[in-house]
Design a protein around this motif. Structure first.
Motif, PDB file in Angstrom:
ATOM      1  N   SER A  18     -43.075 -11.778   2.458  1.00  0.00           N
ATOM      2  CA  SER A  18     -42.428 -12.503   3.554  1.00  0.00           C
ATOM      3  C   SER A  18     -42.793 -13.981   3.501  1.00  0.00           C
ATOM      4  O   SER A  18     -43.706 -14.391   2.781  1.00  0.00           O
ATOM      5  CB  SER A  18     -42.854 -11.915   4.907  1.00  0.00           C
ATOM      6  N   LEU A  19     -42.053 -14.736   4.296  1.00  0.00           N
ATOM      7  CA  LEU A  19     -42.314 -16.153   4.485  1.00  0.00           C
ATOM      8  C   LEU A  19     -42.311 -16.407   5.984  1.00  0.00           C
ATOM      9  O   LEU A  19     -41.350 -16.065   6.668  1.00  0.00           O
ATOM     10  CB  LEU A  19     -41.234 -17.013   3.820  1.00  0.00           C
ATOM     11  N   GLU A  20     -43.393 -16.972   6.483  1.00  0.00           N
ATOM     12  CA  GLU A  20     -43.463 -17.347   7.895  1.00  0.00           C
ATOM     13  C   GLU A  20     -43.383 -18.863   7.986  1.00  0.00           C
ATOM     14  O   GLU A  20     -44.147 -19.568   7.333  1.00  0.00           O
ATOM     15  CB  GLU A  20     -44.763 -16.856   8.521  1.00  0.00           C
ATOM     16  N   ILE A  21     -42.445 -19.358   8.788  1.00  0.00           N
ATOM     17  CA  ILE A  21     -42.259 -20.796   8.962  1.00  0.00           C
ATOM     18  C   ILE A  21     -42.662 -21.166  10.380  1.00  0.00           C
ATOM     19  O   ILE A  21     -42.073 -20.674  11.342  1.00  0.00           O
ATOM     20  CB  ILE A  21     -40.795 -21.215   8.696  1.00  0.00           C
ATOM     21  N   SER A  22     -43.679 -22.000  10.491  1.00  0.00           N
ATOM     22  CA  SER A  22     -44.132 -22.506  11.790  1.00  0.00           C
ATOM     23  C   SER A  22     -43.707 -23.961  11.882  1.00  0.00           C
ATOM     24  O   SER A  22     -44.334 -24.846  11.304  1.00  0.00           O
ATOM     25  CB  SER A  22     -45.653 -22.405  11.919  1.00  0.00           C
ATOM     26  N   SER A  23     -42.608 -24.194  12.594  1.00  0.00           N
ATOM     27  CA  SER A  23     -42.077 -25.547  12.744  1.00  0.00           C
ATOM     28  C   SER A  23     -42.698 -26.224  13.955  1.00  0.00           C
ATOM     29  O   SER A  23     -43.386 -25.593  14.750  1.00  0.00           O
ATOM     30  CB  SER A  23     -40.560 -25.491  12.921  1.00  0.00           C
TER      31      SER A  23
END
Length: 167
Positions: A18-23
Motif C-alpha cells: 500500500s501507499l499512505e499519503i499524508s497531505s
C-alpha cells in the motif's frame, strides 16, 4: 499494472502492499545551537511534552546531534508554533509538505527499494526533503506541490490505485 508491484524483492514477490499519503503537513525543526540554555535531551523532551499537552500527534520524528525534526498536520502547526514560542523555544516551520509512505512486507531484506523510489521521484524532478524507514515502510517527505507527480511515480512503481490510502 495490477496490485503486484513492479519493484520486486525476495524471490520476485511484490514489495509494496500500500501507499499512505499524508497531505497538508508541516515540518518543524528545533536546532539545539539556537536554544543553548537547555541540553539537547531535555529540550527534545520539553518539545514532546508541549505537543503531548496539546494533543498534537507528531510523525517522522528525527533527533540528530544538532536538532530535532518532526511533522504535524498543517491545521495544528499554528497551535504548535504558539506553544513553542510561549516556551521560549526557537524553531523553524515549513508548511505545505506531504508524506508518502510505501508499505509492504516485501521491503524487509530486499535491496534497492529506496533507490527505486528515489529514481522514480528524480525522473519527475521531485525533491525529497527527508526520508525515514522501518523493516516494512519507507516514507518520503516532499513539497505538497509535487504530490501529483509523486503519485504518478508511485503508480509507476506498481502501487495499485485501490491500495492508496489518503490520510
Amino acid at each position: 499494472m495490477s496490485g503486484t508491484s513492479a519493484v520486486t524483492g525476495i524471490e520476485g514477490t511484490g514489495v509494496f502492499d500500500s501507499l499512505e499519503i499524508s497531505s497538508e503537513q508541516s515540518q518543524m525543526e528545533i536546532k539545539f545551537a539556537e536554544n543553548p540554555d537547555v541540553n539537547s535531551g531535555m529540550l527534545a523532551k520539553s518539545v514532546f511534552d508541549i505537543m503531548k499537552a496539546r494533543n498534537i500527534s507528531l510523525d517522522m520524528i528525527n533527533m540528530t546531534y544538532d536538532s530535532v525534526l518532526f511533522i504535524c498536520p498543517d491545521k495544528l502547526s499554528e497551535t504548535a508554533s504558539m506553544a513553542l514560542r510561549e516556551a521560549g523555544i526557537v524553531f523553524s516551520c515549513m508548511s505545505g509538505v506531504s508524506k508518502f509512505s510505501f508499505a509492504g512486507t516485501g521491503i524487509k531484506g530486499a535491496s534497492g527499494i529506496m533507490d527505486s523510489i528515489l529514481a522514480s521521484f528524480d525522473k519527475r524532478k521531485i525533491s525529497v526533503l527527508r526520508t525515514t524507514d522501518s523493516h516494512t515502510t519507507i516514507s518520503c517527505l516532499i513539497s505538497s506541490s509535487d504530490s501529483d507527480k509523486a503519485l504518478e511515480a508511485s503508480l509507476e512503481l506498481g502501487i495499485s490505485e485501490d491500495r492508496i490510502i489518503r490520510v
